[in-house]
Design a protein around this motif. Structure first.
Motif, PDB file in Angstrom:
ATOM      1  N   LEU A   1       0.808  -1.214   0.000  1.00  0.00           N
ATOM      2  CA  LEU A   1       0.000   0.000   0.000  1.00  0.00           C
ATOM      3  C   LEU A   1       0.846   1.270   0.000  1.00  0.00           C
ATOM      4  O   LEU A   1       0.463   2.272  -0.596  1.00  0.00           O
ATOM      5  N   ASP A   2       2.008   1.230   0.644  1.00  0.00           N
ATOM      6  CA  ASP A   2       2.884   2.401   0.675  1.00  0.00           C
ATOM      7  C   ASP A   2       3.340   2.824  -0.713  1.00  0.00           C
ATOM      8  O   ASP A   2       3.716   3.963  -0.930  1.00  0.00           O
ATOM      9  N   TYR A   3       3.338   1.910  -1.664  1.00  0.00           N
ATOM     10  CA  TYR A   3       3.805   2.207  -3.016  1.00  0.00           C
ATOM     11  C   TYR A   3       2.778   2.973  -3.853  1.00  0.00           C
ATOM     12  O   TYR A   3       3.113   3.518  -4.885  1.00  0.00           O
ATOM     13  N   LEU A   4       1.529   2.974  -3.412  1.00  0.00           N
ATOM     14  CA  LEU A   4       0.452   3.499  -4.242  1.00  0.00           C
ATOM     15  C   LEU A   4       0.396   5.025  -4.284  1.00  0.00           C
ATOM     16  O   LEU A   4       0.098   5.608  -5.304  1.00  0.00           O
TER      17      LEU A   4
ATOM     18  N   PHE B   1       1.513  10.816  -4.148  1.00  0.00           N
ATOM     19  CA  PHE B   1       2.699  11.497  -3.657  1.00  0.00           C
ATOM     20  C   PHE B   1       2.821  12.875  -4.305  1.00  0.00           C
ATOM     21  O   PHE B   1       2.452  13.043  -5.467  1.00  0.00           O
ATOM     22  N   TYR B   2       3.397  13.800  -3.584  1.00  0.00           N
ATOM     23  CA  TYR B   2       3.875  15.053  -4.148  1.00  0.00           C
ATOM     24  C   TYR B   2       5.376  14.856  -4.320  1.00  0.00           C
ATOM     25  O   TYR B   2       6.080  14.604  -3.347  1.00  0.00           O
ATOM     26  N   VAL B   3       5.861  14.943  -5.551  1.00  0.00           N
ATOM     27  CA  VAL B   3       7.228  14.548  -5.874  1.00  0.00           C
ATOM     28  C   VAL B   3       8.005  15.742  -6.420  1.00  0.00           C
ATOM     29  O   VAL B   3       7.490  16.493  -7.252  1.00  0.00           O
TER      30      VAL B   3
ATOM     31  N   SER C   1      12.637  14.372  -3.356  1.00  0.00           N
ATOM     32  CA  SER C   1      11.708  14.439  -2.234  1.00  0.00           C
ATOM     33  C   SER C   1      10.354  13.914  -2.672  1.00  0.00           C
ATOM     34  O   SER C   1       9.944  14.117  -3.818  1.00  0.00           O
ATOM     35  N   ALA C   2       9.675  13.253  -1.750  1.00  0.00           N
ATOM     36  CA  ALA C   2       8.318  12.777  -2.015  1.00  0.00           C
ATOM     37  C   ALA C   2       7.563  12.740  -0.698  1.00  0.00           C
ATOM     38  O   ALA C   2       8.050  12.208   0.292  1.00  0.00           O
ATOM     39  N   VAL C   3       6.382  13.352  -0.704  1.00  0.00           N
ATOM     40  CA  VAL C   3       5.537  13.405   0.484  1.00  0.00           C
ATOM     41  C   VAL C   3       4.221  12.718   0.151  1.00  0.00           C
ATOM     42  O   VAL C   3       3.640  12.945  -0.916  1.00  0.00           O
ATOM     43  N   TYR C   4       3.750  11.882   1.060  1.00  0.00           N
ATOM     44  CA  TYR C   4       2.446  11.258   0.886  1.00  0.00           C
ATOM     45  C   TYR C   4       1.364  12.328   0.988  1.00  0.00           C
ATOM     46  O   TYR C   4       1.388  13.161   1.894  1.00  0.00           O
TER      47      TYR C   4
ATOM     48  N   ASP D   1      10.167   7.089   1.864  1.00  0.00           N
ATOM     49  CA  ASP D   1      11.536   6.588   1.796  1.00  0.00           C
ATOM     50  C   ASP D   1      11.894   6.422   0.319  1.00  0.00           C
ATOM     51  O   ASP D   1      11.410   5.517  -0.353  1.00  0.00           O
ATOM     52  N   LEU D   2      12.727   7.315  -0.182  1.00  0.00           N
ATOM     53  CA  LEU D   2      13.020   7.330  -1.612  1.00  0.00           C
ATOM     54  C   LEU D   2      13.707   6.064  -2.092  1.00  0.00           C
ATOM     55  O   LEU D   2      13.538   5.645  -3.229  1.00  0.00           O
ATOM     56  N   GLU D   3      14.477   5.431  -1.238  1.00  0.00           N
ATOM     57  CA  GLU D   3      15.165   4.197  -1.621  1.00  0.00           C
ATOM     58  C   GLU D   3      14.178   3.058  -1.826  1.00  0.00           C
ATOM     59  O   GLU D   3      14.394   2.178  -2.646  1.00  0.00           O
TER      60      GLU D   3
END
Length: 157
Positions: A60-63, A66-68, A78-81, A93-95
């Motif tokens: 679910l975290d992958y879906l 995001f604001y990228v 940077s990416a924020v849910y 977590d960008l990795e």
């Protein structure tokens, strides 16, 4: 074709693969869309921000959504849910997230064309050329390998 094997009768039937579909402007216009994107971004040294959301049979975290933020080298920095995600307001977590950039999306569309995906539908932003919505079904009779993603609110920095 009929035959016998191990004292059993078998019938071999060749069922031709249904013709697959490359829908929308995906096949003919991916290069045109990429050229439009290149003109929209203005310079390969410009970064951009966007919203990105993916649909897949994955964690679910992958879906997202995001604001990228993508820097001038084309790297996600940077990416924020966003609201509607599993963890709104927190940094991804960008990795771990395997977030894709717009050039990555063009590459994925081209890969689907080159590898003769069963179904591909891509719609592009009229002004910016970037893929707005992409859906790929890689194999006709395989479950859970489909993927789709959307880009929105793209702003060149």
């Amino acid at each position: 074709m009929r035959g016998r094997k191990n004292n059993a009768t078998y019938l071999h039937i060749n069922i031709p693969r249904r013709s697959h579909a490359i829908a929308g402007p995906a096949r003919g216009n991916v290069d045109v869309a990429r050229d439009t994107w290149d003109a929209f971004i203005g310079s390969p040294n410009n970064g951009y921000v966007m919203t990105f959301e993916r649909s897949c049979f994955c964690m679910l975290d992958y879906l997202g959504p995001f604001y990228v933020v993508v820097d001038s080298s084309g790297t996600v920095v940077s990416a924020v849910y966003l609201e509607g995600s599993e963890s709104p307001g927190t940094f991804a977590d960008l990795e771990d997230m395997n977030l894709i950039t717009i050039p990555d999306a063009f590459d994925e569309i081209q890969r689907a064309i080159d590898e003769d995906a069963f179904f591909l539908n891509a719609t592009y932003d009229e002004e910016g050329g970037f893929p707005r919505k992409v859906y790929i079904d890689w194999e006709e009779f395989m479950a859970d390998e489909e993927t789709s993603f959307t880009f929105d609110d793209v702003i060149v920095l």
